[in-house]
Motif scaffolding. Structure first.
Motif, short mmCIF file in Angstrom:
data_model
loop_
_atom_site.label_atom_id
_atom_site.label_comp_id
_atom_site.label_asym_id
_atom_site.label_seq_id
_atom_site.Cartn_x
_atom_site.Cartn_y
_atom_site.Cartn_z
N ARG A 160 0.83 -1.20 0.00
CA ARG A 160 0.00 0.00 0.00
C ARG A 160 0.87 1.26 0.00
NH1 ARG A 160 -3.10 -1.05 4.41
NH2 ARG A 160 -1.97 0.53 5.56
N VAL A 161 1.92 1.22 0.83
CA VAL A 161 2.77 2.41 0.98
C VAL A 161 3.71 2.59 -0.22
CG1 VAL A 161 4.61 3.43 2.38
CG2 VAL A 161 2.66 2.31 3.49
N LYS A 162 4.32 1.48 -0.67
CA LYS A 162 5.36 1.61 -1.70
C LYS A 162 4.82 1.69 -3.12
CE LYS A 162 9.65 0.29 0.37
NZ LYS A 162 10.89 -0.44 0.25
N ILE A 163 3.77 0.97 -3.44
CA ILE A 163 3.30 1.06 -4.83
C ILE A 163 1.89 1.61 -4.95
CG2 ILE A 163 4.91 -0.68 -5.70
CD1 ILE A 163 2.54 -2.58 -6.06
N GLY A 164 1.17 1.66 -3.86
CA GLY A 164 -0.17 2.26 -3.91
C GLY A 164 -1.24 1.23 -4.25
N PRO A 165 -2.47 1.49 -3.80
CA PRO A 165 -3.54 0.53 -4.01
C PRO A 165 -3.87 0.36 -5.50
CG PRO A 165 -4.38 2.57 -3.05
CD PRO A 165 -2.91 2.70 -3.09
N GLY A 166 -4.17 -0.88 -5.88
CA GLY A 166 -4.59 -1.14 -7.26
C GLY A 166 -3.44 -1.37 -8.24
N MET A 167 -2.20 -1.03 -7.82
CA MET A 167 -1.08 -1.16 -8.76
C MET A 167 -0.75 -2.61 -9.08
SD MET A 167 -0.15 1.52 -10.09
CE MET A 167 1.49 1.33 -10.80
N HIS A 168 -0.93 -3.47 -8.10
CA HIS A 168 -0.67 -4.89 -8.31
C HIS A 168 -1.51 -5.40 -9.49
CE1 HIS A 168 1.56 -7.92 -5.91
NE2 HIS A 168 0.89 -8.75 -6.70
N GLU A 169 -2.78 -5.02 -9.47
CA GLU A 169 -3.73 -5.38 -10.53
C GLU A 169 -3.26 -4.84 -11.89
OE1 GLU A 169 -6.39 -7.07 -11.74
OE2 GLU A 169 -5.63 -8.13 -9.96
N THR A 170 -2.86 -3.55 -11.88
CA THR A 170 -2.41 -2.91 -13.12
C THR A 170 -1.24 -3.66 -13.73
OG1 THR A 170 -3.05 -0.82 -12.10
CG2 THR A 170 -1.68 -0.67 -14.07
N PHE A 171 -0.30 -4.11 -12.87
CA PHE A 171 0.86 -4.84 -13.39
C PHE A 171 0.46 -6.21 -13.93
CE2 PHE A 171 3.57 -1.83 -10.88
CZ PHE A 171 4.26 -1.35 -11.97
N HIS A 172 -0.54 -6.83 -13.31
CA HIS A 172 -0.99 -8.12 -13.83
C HIS A 172 -1.68 -7.96 -15.18
CE1 HIS A 172 0.34 -11.12 -11.01
NE2 HIS A 172 0.17 -10.22 -10.05
N GLN A 173 -2.39 -6.86 -15.34
CA GLN A 173 -3.01 -6.58 -16.64
C GLN A 173 -1.95 -6.37 -17.72
OE1 GLN A 173 -5.55 -3.25 -15.81
NE2 GLN A 173 -7.07 -4.52 -14.76
N LEU A 174 -0.89 -5.65 -17.34
CA LEU A 174 0.21 -5.41 -18.27
C LEU A 174 0.84 -6.74 -18.70
CD1 LEU A 174 2.30 -3.46 -19.65
CD2 LEU A 174 3.62 -3.62 -17.53
N LEU A 175 1.06 -7.62 -17.74
CA LEU A 175 1.62 -8.94 -18.02
C LEU A 175 0.77 -9.67 -19.04
CD1 LEU A 175 2.64 -10.66 -14.67
CD2 LEU A 175 4.06 -10.43 -16.69
N HIS A 176 -0.53 -9.64 -18.80
CA HIS A 176 -1.47 -10.34 -19.66
C HIS A 176 -1.44 -9.77 -21.08
CE1 HIS A 176 -4.83 -12.95 -20.43
NE2 HIS A 176 -5.41 -11.94 -21.06
N GLN A 177 -1.45 -8.45 -21.14
CA GLN A 177 -1.46 -7.76 -22.43
C GLN A 177 -0.18 -8.06 -23.23
OE1 GLN A 177 -1.21 -3.52 -21.85
NE2 GLN A 177 -0.95 -3.18 -24.05
N LEU A 178 0.98 -7.99 -22.58
CA LEU A 178 2.24 -8.22 -23.29
C LEU A 178 2.42 -9.70 -23.65
CD1 LEU A 178 4.67 -5.84 -21.35
CD2 LEU A 178 3.56 -5.44 -23.55
N GLN A 179 1.87 -10.56 -22.82
CA GLN A 179 1.92 -11.99 -23.10
C GLN A 179 1.19 -12.30 -24.41
OE1 GLN A 179 -0.35 -14.24 -20.27
NE2 GLN A 179 0.83 -16.11 -20.59
N GLU A 180 0.04 -11.67 -24.58
CA GLU A 180 -0.75 -11.84 -25.81
C GLU A 180 0.04 -11.38 -27.02
OE1 GLU A 180 -3.95 -13.06 -26.34
OE2 GLU A 180 -3.74 -13.76 -24.27
N ILE A 181 0.81 -10.30 -26.86
CA ILE A 181 1.54 -9.73 -27.99
C ILE A 181 2.82 -10.53 -28.30
CG2 ILE A 181 2.80 -7.68 -28.81
CD1 ILE A 181 0.83 -6.01 -27.06
N TYR A 182 3.57 -10.90 -27.26
CA TYR A 182 4.90 -11.46 -27.51
C TYR A 182 5.02 -12.97 -27.38
CZ TYR A 182 6.49 -6.66 -27.59
OH TYR A 182 6.66 -5.34 -27.93
N LEU A 183 4.11 -13.59 -26.68
CA LEU A 183 4.31 -15.03 -26.45
C LEU A 183 3.29 -15.91 -27.15
CD1 LEU A 183 5.29 -15.06 -22.64
CD2 LEU A 183 6.80 -15.00 -24.60
N LYS A 184 2.50 -15.33 -28.05
CA LYS A 184 1.50 -16.17 -28.75
C LYS A 184 2.09 -16.71 -30.04
CE LYS A 184 -1.57 -16.19 -25.83
NZ LYS A 184 -2.18 -17.04 -25.03
#
Ligand SMILES: [Fe+2]
Ligand SMILES: [Fe+2]
Length: 184
Positions: A160-184
């Motif tokens: 909560r203090v270091k990255i802020g609420p909701g950021m964990h989710e945002t990074f997981h979305q990024l992972l998913h998005q880039l996975q679709e682009i680069y690992l398919k």
């Protein structure tokens, strides 16, 4: 979830991003165009999610508790983990600088990015293996259930203090998005 289970789950996300990064390196070496925004976001993921948040949980909370429980830091496995985090930080910084040079169209940015990315991939891959197979089982053995529960609370607070609420989710979305682009 125990603290080391949580950290291992984060290792899965980090490992997936390392696979994406490897694919990006292959493309860059083949002189294919890679979206500079993707490069920036990948570096950001390693800087914030992997280093600030994940390594922060290890350095500020888990490892100090393991030290208190009798596992030495100096000349021991914990000291090695700290040193590898420091080395990884330098590679990520260099990748970030290479992205900036690349954006400005300066020569060498591409090669510099790939070289540092490859070093980072090999460092972090073996680092994660050591934690999963050696360090974390050691922590599980020496830390009481109460200590482990406290650590989980500490992890939440740090996130909560270091990255802020909701950021964990945002990074997981990024992972998913880039996975679709680069690992398919
Ligand atoms: Fe680590
Ligand atoms: Fe880790």
């Amino acid at each position: 979830m125990t603290p080391t289970e949580q950290l291992q789950e984060e290792h899965q996300g980090i490992t997936l991003m390392l696979k994406i990064l490897e694919k990006v390196c292959v493309k860059m070496e083949a002189q294919e165009r890679v979206d500079p925004n993707h490069l920036e976001r990948i570096v950001d993921f390693f800087r914030v999610f992997a280093d600030k948040c994940h390594h922060g949980k290890e350095e500020d909370l888990l490892f100090p508790e393991m030290e208190k429980a009798g596992i030495p830091r100096e000349k021991g496995p914990i000291g090695v983990m700290f040193a590898e985090h420091t080395q990884g930080r330098a590679y990520v910084r260099a990748m970030g600088e290479a992205v900036t040079r690349n954006r400005k169209g300066e020569a060498g940015g591409r090669e510099e990015f790939v070289e540092n990315a490859r070093n980072y991939i090999s460092l972090l891959t073996q680092h994660i293996e050591k934690e999963n197979n050696i360090l974390f089982p050691m922590g599980d053995r020496v830390l009481s259930k109460e200590k482990q529960e406290k650590l989980v609370e500490g992890f939440e607070e740090l996130e909560r203090v270091k990255i802020g609420p909701g950021m964990h989710e945002t990074f997981h979305q990024l992972l998913h998005q880039l996975q679709e682009i680069y690992l398919k």
